[in-house]
Design a protein around this motif. Structure first.
Motif, mmCIF file in Angstrom:
data_model
loop_
_atom_site.group_PDB
_atom_site.id
_atom_site.type_symbol
_atom_site.label_atom_id
_atom_site.label_comp_id
_atom_site.label_asym_id
_atom_site.label_seq_id
_atom_site.Cartn_x
_atom_site.Cartn_y
_atom_site.Cartn_z
ATOM 1 N N LEU A 68 40.041 31.042 47.808
ATOM 2 C CA LEU A 68 41.112 30.203 47.278
ATOM 3 C C LEU A 68 40.679 28.736 47.201
ATOM 4 N N SER A 69 39.879 28.312 48.163
ATOM 5 C CA SER A 69 39.374 26.940 48.136
ATOM 6 C C SER A 69 38.463 26.725 46.924
ATOM 7 N N GLU A 70 37.637 27.725 46.618
ATOM 8 C CA GLU A 70 36.778 27.636 45.435
ATOM 9 C C GLU A 70 37.599 27.597 44.153
ATOM 10 N N VAL A 71 38.616 28.459 44.083
ATOM 11 C CA VAL A 71 39.491 28.467 42.904
ATOM 12 C C VAL A 71 40.184 27.109 42.756
ATOM 13 N N ASN A 72 40.667 26.585 43.864
ATOM 14 C CA ASN A 72 41.353 25.295 43.864
ATOM 15 C C ASN A 72 40.455 24.186 43.326
ATOM 16 N N THR A 73 39.183 24.217 43.740
ATOM 17 C CA THR A 73 38.228 23.187 43.319
ATOM 18 C C THR A 73 37.744 23.421 41.894
ATOM 19 N N VAL A 81 45.176 24.875 50.675
ATOM 20 C CA VAL A 81 44.896 26.204 51.206
ATOM 21 C C VAL A 81 45.516 26.322 52.596
ATOM 22 N N LEU A 82 46.257 27.397 52.813
ATOM 23 C CA LEU A 82 46.925 27.621 54.088
ATOM 24 C C LEU A 82 46.123 28.597 54.933
ATOM 25 N N GLU A 83 45.970 28.303 56.208
ATOM 26 C CA GLU A 83 45.203 29.150 57.111
ATOM 27 C C GLU A 83 45.966 30.422 57.451
ATOM 28 N N GLU A 84 45.231 31.503 57.700
ATOM 29 C CA GLU A 84 45.858 32.785 57.977
ATOM 30 C C GLU A 84 46.758 32.736 59.213
ATOM 31 N N GLY A 124 45.931 35.145 52.739
ATOM 32 C CA GLY A 124 45.535 33.799 52.352
ATOM 33 C C GLY A 124 46.536 33.274 51.343
ATOM 34 N N ALA A 125 46.655 31.968 51.225
ATOM 35 C CA ALA A 125 47.599 31.405 50.258
ATOM 36 C C ALA A 125 47.179 29.998 49.858
ATOM 37 N N LEU A 126 47.575 29.644 48.655
ATOM 38 C CA LEU A 126 47.366 28.308 48.114
ATOM 39 C C LEU A 126 48.716 27.796 47.649
ATOM 40 N N ALA A 127 49.148 26.665 48.158
ATOM 41 C CA ALA A 127 50.444 26.095 47.789
ATOM 42 C C ALA A 127 50.231 24.904 46.869
ATOM 43 N N GLU A 241 44.280 37.119 37.078
ATOM 44 C CA GLU A 241 43.094 37.968 36.919
ATOM 45 C C GLU A 241 41.861 37.314 37.512
ATOM 46 N N GLU A 242 41.753 35.994 37.327
ATOM 47 C CA GLU A 242 40.608 35.252 37.871
ATOM 48 C C GLU A 242 40.548 35.359 39.392
ATOM 49 N N VAL A 243 41.678 35.146 40.057
ATOM 50 C CA VAL A 243 41.708 35.221 41.513
ATOM 51 C C VAL A 243 41.425 36.647 41.981
ATOM 52 N N LEU A 244 42.011 37.627 41.317
ATOM 53 C CA LEU A 244 41.796 39.025 41.696
ATOM 54 C C LEU A 244 40.316 39.395 41.553
ATOM 55 N N ASP A 245 39.685 38.948 40.473
ATOM 56 C CA ASP A 245 38.260 39.240 40.276
ATOM 57 C C ASP A 245 37.410 38.581 41.356
ATOM 58 N N ARG A 246 37.769 37.373 41.741
ATOM 59 C CA ARG A 246 36.956 36.660 42.724
ATOM 60 C C ARG A 246 37.053 37.291 44.115
#
Length: 249
Positions: A68-73, A81-84, A124-127, A241-246
């Motif tokens: 998620l951090s990579e997607v965010n960047t 990014v929120l910690e588990e 995991g989550a991204l807000a 789809e991008e997040v699911l693929d990653r």
């Protein structure tokens, strides 16, 4: 994706994971609890085993957070990014709060084990700050240990929306009426679903659009508040789809 802008840490943590399962019950509960007060900072951890349990997903919470951090960047989303550990703590608090909830005329959570993901999955989550003040948009991911668990999650989500699309939820003396409606979307992953929920409390209606995709041992859900349903699907389905693929690697 124009609703995705910069997000403050305190508001992101307050939002927690709140996956919009049970045809929006989590969103409606959030409205009830928010209306009953609560500051901008997350509540202190209670140290409970359920809140701090580490799931046994195919990917760890740390691995999901890294993706998620990579997607965010890479996509310049500007989220947090929120910690588990924080996600599971907030999920456990929501589960506890839902014990005192009354539903009418149907219960969208019937037959659901709300603690299963705490015990058996990684999160995991991204807000991201969106269109609704105090209610961030979210990208949430869950990694299970088996494909069977993912297939069960997919079937349950679709069955909930079909069997209980409209209901009222009452907690802490406040009532939220909720209506869900399925939306058409391109197929993403092994299975996918999109729906819009309209939650009404005290004469005010909030609209949320929820897109979910399942593949292998993983699921991804994106929730947008006060967004146009069709525009959301057009712009957000490729991100789903991008997040699911990653995370599928």
């Amino acid at each position: 994706m124009s609703a995705f802008t910069t997000k403050t840490t305190s508001s992101a943590l307050r939002a927690g994971p709140r996956r919009a399962g049970a045809a929006g019950a989590g969103l409606a509960l959030a409205l009830v609890l928010t209306g009953c007060g609560g500051g901008d900072e997350p509540a202190a951890r209670d140290g409970g085993a359920a809140a701090t349990a580490t799931g046994a997903g195919a990917l760890s919470g740390a691995e999901l957070a890294a993706v998620l951090s990579e997607v965010n960047t890479d996509l310049d989303i500007g989220g947090t990014v929120l910690e588990e550990a924080q996600l599971k703590q907030n999920t456990a608090r929501s589960v506890e709060a839902m014990k005192g909830v009354e539903y009418s005329p149907c219960n969208p959570t019937e037959g659901i084990d709300p603690t299963k993901a705490l015990r058996e999955a990684s999160m995991g989550a991204l807000a991201i700050e969106g269109n609704a003040p105090g209610m961030p948009d979210t990208i949430s991911v869950i990694s299970w240990s088996s494909e069977e668990a993912v297939a069960e999650e997919s079937k349950m989500s679709k069955r909930q929306l079909a069997s209980c699309p409209e209901y009222s939820l009452t907690a802490n003396g406040r009532t939220v009426s909720l209506a869900g409606e399925a939306l058409d979307m391109p197929t993403v992953g092994d299975a996918s679903q999109a729906y819009v929920t309209r939650q009404t409390a005290n004469g005010t209606t909030q609209t949320s659009v929820v897109l979910t995709a399942w593949s292998g041992t993983n699921s991804v859900q994106i929730t947008l508040h006060e967004a146009d349903p069709q525009e959301s699907i057009r712009y957000v389905a490729p991100l789903l789809e991008e997040v699911l693929d990653r995370i599928g690697g």
